[in-house]
Design a protein around this motif. Sequence first.
Motif, short mmCIF file in Angstrom:
data_model
loop_
_atom_site.label_atom_id
_atom_site.label_comp_id
_atom_site.label_asym_id
_atom_site.label_seq_id
_atom_site.Cartn_x
_atom_site.Cartn_y
_atom_site.Cartn_z
N GLU A 171 0.83 -1.20 0.00
CA GLU A 171 0.00 0.00 0.00
C GLU A 171 0.88 1.26 0.00
N THR A 172 0.61 2.13 -0.94
CA THR A 172 1.25 3.44 -0.96
C THR A 172 0.43 4.33 -1.87
N SER A 173 0.53 5.61 -1.67
CA SER A 173 -0.23 6.54 -2.51
C SER A 173 0.44 6.67 -3.87
N SER B 188 7.75 16.47 0.37
CA SER B 188 9.14 16.05 0.52
C SER B 188 9.49 15.04 -0.58
N ASP B 189 10.65 14.49 -0.52
CA ASP B 189 11.09 13.56 -1.54
C ASP B 189 10.80 12.12 -1.17
N SER B 190 9.87 11.90 -0.25
CA SER B 190 9.49 10.53 0.11
C SER B 190 8.02 10.50 0.52
N LYS B 191 7.48 9.26 0.56
CA LYS B 191 6.09 9.08 0.95
C LYS B 191 5.99 7.80 1.78
N PRO B 192 4.94 7.65 2.59
CA PRO B 192 4.82 6.43 3.39
C PRO B 192 4.38 5.25 2.52
N ALA B 193 4.87 4.07 2.87
CA ALA B 193 4.49 2.84 2.18
C ALA B 193 4.39 1.72 3.20
N VAL C 67 9.44 5.83 1.49
CA VAL C 67 10.05 5.40 0.23
C VAL C 67 10.06 6.58 -0.74
N PRO C 68 10.88 6.53 -1.79
CA PRO C 68 10.88 7.58 -2.81
C PRO C 68 9.53 7.62 -3.54
N PRO C 69 9.16 8.75 -4.13
CA PRO C 69 7.84 8.88 -4.76
C PRO C 69 7.61 7.96 -5.96
N PHE C 70 8.64 7.45 -6.63
CA PHE C 70 8.46 6.61 -7.81
C PHE C 70 8.10 5.16 -7.46
N ILE C 71 8.13 4.77 -6.20
CA ILE C 71 7.76 3.41 -5.79
C ILE C 71 6.24 3.26 -5.85
N GLU C 72 5.77 2.16 -6.45
CA GLU C 72 4.34 1.91 -6.59
C GLU C 72 3.95 0.61 -5.89
N GLU C 73 2.64 0.43 -5.71
CA GLU C 73 2.14 -0.80 -5.08
C GLU C 73 2.54 -2.00 -5.90
N GLY C 74 2.90 -3.10 -5.22
CA GLY C 74 3.27 -4.33 -5.89
C GLY C 74 4.75 -4.44 -6.20
N GLU C 75 5.51 -3.36 -6.04
CA GLU C 75 6.95 -3.41 -6.32
C GLU C 75 7.68 -4.08 -5.17
N ARG D 32 19.05 -3.10 9.58
CA ARG D 32 19.75 -2.44 10.69
C ARG D 32 19.16 -1.08 10.99
N THR D 33 18.67 -0.39 9.96
CA THR D 33 18.11 0.94 10.15
C THR D 33 16.61 0.98 9.93
N GLY D 34 16.07 -0.01 9.24
CA GLY D 34 14.65 -0.04 8.93
C GLY D 34 14.27 0.90 7.80
N GLU D 35 15.25 1.33 7.02
CA GLU D 35 15.01 2.28 5.94
C GLU D 35 15.06 1.62 4.56
N TYR D 36 14.40 2.29 3.61
CA TYR D 36 14.43 1.86 2.22
C TYR D 36 15.86 1.93 1.70
N SER D 37 16.27 0.92 0.93
CA SER D 37 17.61 0.91 0.37
C SER D 37 17.58 1.11 -1.14
N THR D 38 16.84 0.25 -1.83
CA THR D 38 16.71 0.35 -3.28
C THR D 38 15.53 -0.52 -3.71
N ARG D 39 15.18 -0.45 -4.99
CA ARG D 39 14.12 -1.35 -5.45
C ARG D 39 14.74 -2.49 -6.25
N VAL D 40 14.05 -3.63 -6.21
CA VAL D 40 14.54 -4.81 -6.90
C VAL D 40 14.13 -4.71 -8.35
N LYS D 41 15.11 -4.86 -9.23
CA LYS D 41 14.83 -4.77 -10.67
C LYS D 41 14.65 -6.17 -11.24
N GLY D 42 13.84 -6.25 -12.26
CA GLY D 42 13.73 -7.51 -12.95
C GLY D 42 12.44 -8.19 -12.80
#
Length: 187
Positions: free
Chosen positions: A135-137, A147-152, A162-170, A177-187
Amino acid sequence: MYTVADLKKGLKITLDGYPYIVIAFDFTKPGKGQALYRTKMRNMINGTILDRTYRSGETFEQASLEDRKMQFLYKEDDHFVFMDNQTFEQYRMSEDAVGDSKNYLIDNLPVDVLLFSEKAIGVDLPNFVNLRVTETSPWAKGDTSGSDSKPATVETGYVLRVPPFIEEGELIVIDTRTGEYSTRVKG
């Protein structure tokens, strides 16, 4: 067997039959008398904090802890069930013992489980886990006011920014260790 000279932050000892980890340590040598070793320790089973002062010559028993490679199977009521990869024996841990690690536990995730007297008391996760965004807007083109992020929300129910370009289902990579977004999985 440890002596007070071995005390340091992170040392694991057995005290009154329970495993403790030293979380703070201070050495004091008064002008007269014996040196004092002030420690703050955390019970590794129930999390209580204990302050103790020791004198030179005192000894401690080493905590008999064992790390085992296991796999998270499922959550049942307030307990999490893990399976030993060697013996296929199952271990149950309470939600309190699992702590914040519950935010990243998905079925079949390989983990290291810390055992004390054959009882599971802690979980070490891999540094990065892949979780699906449930779930994310949606991202609105031209939305530059925020800002440059949104809740997911991810599949475990954990909410992070997460960054704004992340969509549901990704599928995204989260640093456990930090509980933060790192990157998105490609492929």
